[in-house]
Design an enzyme around this catalytic site. Sequence first.
Site, PDB file in Angstrom:
ATOM      1  N   LYS A 127       0.825  -1.209   0.000  1.00  0.00           N
ATOM      2  CA  LYS A 127       0.000   0.000   0.000  1.00  0.00           C
ATOM      3  C   LYS A 127       0.856   1.255   0.000  1.00  0.00           C
ATOM      4  O   LYS A 127       0.475   2.266  -0.593  1.00  0.00           O
ATOM      5  CB  LYS A 127      -0.975   0.007   1.186  1.00  0.00           C
ATOM      6  N   LYS A 209      -6.555 -13.451  -9.541  1.00  0.00           N
ATOM      7  CA  LYS A 209      -7.781 -13.475  -8.738  1.00  0.00           C
ATOM      8  C   LYS A 209      -8.718 -12.349  -9.169  1.00  0.00           C
ATOM      9  O   LYS A 209      -8.254 -11.277  -9.546  1.00  0.00           O
ATOM     10  CB  LYS A 209      -7.381 -13.273  -7.268  1.00  0.00           C
ATOM     11  N   LYS A 212     -11.905  -6.145  -7.373  1.00  0.00           N
ATOM     12  CA  LYS A 212     -12.655  -4.947  -7.768  1.00  0.00           C
ATOM     13  C   LYS A 212     -11.719  -3.794  -8.081  1.00  0.00           C
ATOM     14  O   LYS A 212     -12.145  -2.767  -8.606  1.00  0.00           O
ATOM     15  CB  LYS A 212     -13.660  -4.563  -6.678  1.00  0.00           C
TER      16      LYS A 212
END
Length: 347
Positions: A127, A209, A212
């Site tokens: 992140k 995978k 979203k």
Amino acid sequence: MEIQEKSQEDTQAAIVKKNVFSGIQPTGIPTLGNYLGAMRNWPLLQEEYHCIYSVVDLHSLTVRQEPAALRKQTLSLVALLLACGIDPEKSLLFIQSHVSAHAELAWLLNCYTQFGELARMTQFKDKSAKHPDNINAGLFCYPVLMAADILLYQTDLVPVGADQKQHMELARDVAGRFNGIYGEVFRIPEPYIPKEGARVMSLQEPAKKMSKSDENPNAYILLLDDADTILRKFRRAVTDSEAEVVYREGKDGINNLITIYSIVTGKTVPEVEHEFAGKGYGDFKSAVGEAVAEALRPVRETYADLLKNKDYLAEVYTKGAEKARAIAGRTYGKACKKLGLVLPPRP
Ligand code: TRP
């Protein structure tokens, strides 16, 4: 609902239901992957366990959010969780920021977590690489807040995906360390891997995978996509250059579609292969799209009804927060006392 605390009752483990805690961030709508892999099983879980579900809005603040969007998504997620079959009479459903003990316990646990432990977390590293202009202290301490979420409820089991295993390990380490110094304050939680958890892959790059955050919206199905969108995305799904609907190594796209179809229809893989023997990929893709659209229809419809009923939603999360506060307050008070903090007089 009564949450079991650690006590001699544990010796009657056979009749004591275990506590399950899960937190879901209110950032965007969950995907078909989240649904088939986890959320679909939640109504079943609540029969067997004391389930506690929290919409973890404080976690979402570690990345900059648009206030109006965060507010809307938080309420929308409460509605969606109810639409997926979480029954507020059986499970505890609340919004994290409504229970102040989460942030408070996180502070205490921060003082028992080492800088080096947090610096090792792969999610923090990922992140911070993604948001180099906002590597804030909250992002760094994110796993400690997650540990507080879990530990406040004397949680036995935490349903998590592989990406959260490292955070779970940290929660266990911190809890063990605290207990080691001050005695049994926290129950040590275990990750819970569901018996059958499907891994749903991207419709565009089936080796990845379904996510979203994919740049290509055709790669994922959102839980609230309408039937036409679902059909269209499945029709565009990437397959291979053969023309056989069989589950076989090297056929990632078709394997993924077979898996999805098999879960939503309850048919076995050989049954699916048999059903589509001699048929083309076009027919198969349409059939998968229709089956998924149909399977998600009740969720979509219930969600739309619930969103119209803001008073009911408010009642659910208000009652949820009250019950959560009572349970969390006990654990938090115990931790404060052990640490030597002077407890405030009871109101
Ligand atoms: N970190 C989790 C995720 O991104 C969300 C979360 C926060 C959570 N607190 C939790 C999950 C406690 C399980 C238990 O998926």
